[in-house]
Design a protein around this motif. Structure first.
Motif, PDB file in Angstrom:
ATOM      1  N   SER A   1      14.984  20.795  -7.815  1.00 18.31           N
ATOM      2  CA  SER A   1      15.299  20.504  -9.107  1.00 18.31           C
ATOM      3  C   SER A   1      15.167  21.572  -9.340  1.00 18.31           C
ATOM      4  O   SER A   1      16.009  22.488 -10.351  1.00 18.31           O
ATOM      5  CB  SER A   1      15.040  19.904  -9.993  1.00 18.31           C
ATOM      6  N   ALA A   2      14.199  22.921  -8.920  1.00 21.50           N
ATOM      7  CA  ALA A   2      14.137  24.625  -9.554  1.00 21.50           C
ATOM      8  C   ALA A   2      13.462  25.430  -8.774  1.00 21.50           C
ATOM      9  O   ALA A   2      12.824  24.431  -8.453  1.00 21.50           O
ATOM     10  CB  ALA A   2      14.002  24.170 -11.482  1.00 21.50           C
TER      11      ALA A   2
ATOM     12  N   GLY B   1       8.925  26.134  -7.074  1.00 21.10           N
ATOM     13  CA  GLY B   1       9.237  25.608  -6.773  1.00 21.10           C
ATOM     14  C   GLY B   1       9.068  24.052  -7.631  1.00 21.10           C
ATOM     15  O   GLY B   1       7.700  23.832  -7.468  1.00 21.10           O
ATOM     16  N   ILE B   2       9.785  23.223  -8.242  1.00 14.20           N
ATOM     17  CA  ILE B   2      10.089  22.523  -8.877  1.00 14.20           C
ATOM     18  C   ILE B   2      10.648  21.504  -8.346  1.00 14.20           C
ATOM     19  O   ILE B   2      11.797  21.467  -8.530  1.00 14.20           O
ATOM     20  CB  ILE B   2      10.278  22.764 -10.248  1.00 14.20           C
ATOM     21  N   TYR B   3       9.834  20.125  -8.385  1.00 13.31           N
ATOM     22  CA  TYR B   3      11.235  18.667  -7.704  1.00 13.31           C
ATOM     23  C   TYR B   3      10.255  17.718  -7.978  1.00 13.31           C
ATOM     24  O   TYR B   3       9.941  17.315  -8.972  1.00 13.31           O
ATOM     25  CB  TYR B   3      10.625  19.105  -6.311  1.00 13.31           C
ATOM     26  N   GLU B   4      11.081  16.485  -7.852  1.00 12.57           N
ATOM     27  CA  GLU B   4      11.811  15.488  -8.329  1.00 12.57           C
ATOM     28  C   GLU B   4      12.284  14.824  -7.290  1.00 12.57           C
ATOM     29  O   GLU B   4      12.586  14.856  -6.103  1.00 12.57           O
ATOM     30  CB  GLU B   4      12.422  15.543  -9.997  1.00 12.57           C
TER      31      GLU B   4
ATOM     32  N   SER C   1      18.988  28.321 -11.846  1.00 10.58           N
ATOM     33  CA  SER C   1      18.992  27.913 -13.056  1.00 10.58           C
ATOM     34  C   SER C   1      18.669  27.044 -13.775  1.00 10.58           C
ATOM     35  O   SER C   1      18.639  27.002 -15.399  1.00 10.58           O
ATOM     36  CB  SER C   1      21.053  27.259 -13.066  1.00 10.58           C
ATOM     37  N   ALA C   2      18.175  26.106 -13.968  1.00 13.02           N
ATOM     38  CA  ALA C   2      17.626  25.383 -14.151  1.00 13.02           C
ATOM     39  C   ALA C   2      16.506  25.269 -13.900  1.00 13.02           C
ATOM     40  O   ALA C   2      15.305  24.337 -14.836  1.00 13.02           O
ATOM     41  CB  ALA C   2      17.511  23.911 -13.105  1.00 13.02           C
TER      42      ALA C   2
ATOM     43  N   ASP D   1      18.476  31.432  -4.310  1.00 11.92           N
ATOM     44  CA  ASP D   1      19.733  30.707  -3.864  1.00 11.92           C
ATOM     45  C   ASP D   1      19.692  29.789  -2.652  1.00 11.92           C
ATOM     46  O   ASP D   1      20.097  28.690  -2.038  1.00 11.92           O
ATOM     47  CB  ASP D   1      21.134  31.447  -4.183  1.00 11.92           C
ATOM     48  N   ASP D   2      19.397  30.934  -2.020  1.00  9.29           N
ATOM     49  CA  ASP D   2      19.809  30.514  -0.537  1.00  9.29           C
ATOM     50  C   ASP D   2      18.246  29.809   0.738  1.00  9.29           C
ATOM     51  O   ASP D   2      18.417  29.468   1.911  1.00  9.29           O
ATOM     52  CB  ASP D   2      20.344  31.913   0.477  1.00  9.29           C
TER      53      ASP D   2
END
Length: 132
Positions: free
Chosen positions: A22-23, A105-108, A38-39, A8-9
């Motif tokens: 994004s997740a 780490g997942i990103y868009e 959560s995603a 979270d932080d």
């Protein structure tokens, strides 16, 4: 500090230049979830097994791609045995292996691969320094 606090932080934070992952998640080598956003996608055990195999045998995922939650990422340049990076369209994934865990780490867009790499690898390096 709880594992969820790291997610979270430290992973799901506002990034320099805007945006956020994004997740994100921290998993044990066996695929057990230590903490996740959560995603974060619901994954199959064999997907984690294959990711672990690529850390042990760099290049293992290159011919088939990296799958997480049934989503296929094209494997791109990483750091053999330490970091796996994947790309899918305008987004992607970074996975850092520590002594005991995998940091995801997942990103868009608009987040860039470099921003994702920096956030994931920074917390991964910190956990390595802490003995994890």
């Amino acid at each position: 500090m709880s594992w969820q606090t790291y997610v979270d932080d430290h992973l799901m934070v506002d990034l320099e230049g805007g945006g956020h992952l994004s997740a994100a998640a921290i998993l044990g080598f066996d695929g057990s979830v230590w903490a996740q956003s959560s995603a974060f996608p619901k994954f199959k055990p064999e997907e984690i097994t294959n990711i672990m195999k690529d850390f042990d045998e760099p290049g293992f995922l290159a011919p088939t791609g990296l799958f997480l939650g049934g989503i296929k990422y094209m494997v791109i340049q990483g750091e053999p045995g330490a970091v796996i990076r994947g790309k899918k369209g305008s987004g992607g994934i970074t996975i850092k292996k520590t002594g005991q865990a995998l940091i995801f780490g997942i990103y868009e867009e608009p987040v860039t691969p470099g921003q994702c790499n920096m956030v994931v690898e920074k917390i991964g390096d910190y956990l390595v320094d802490q003995g994890y």
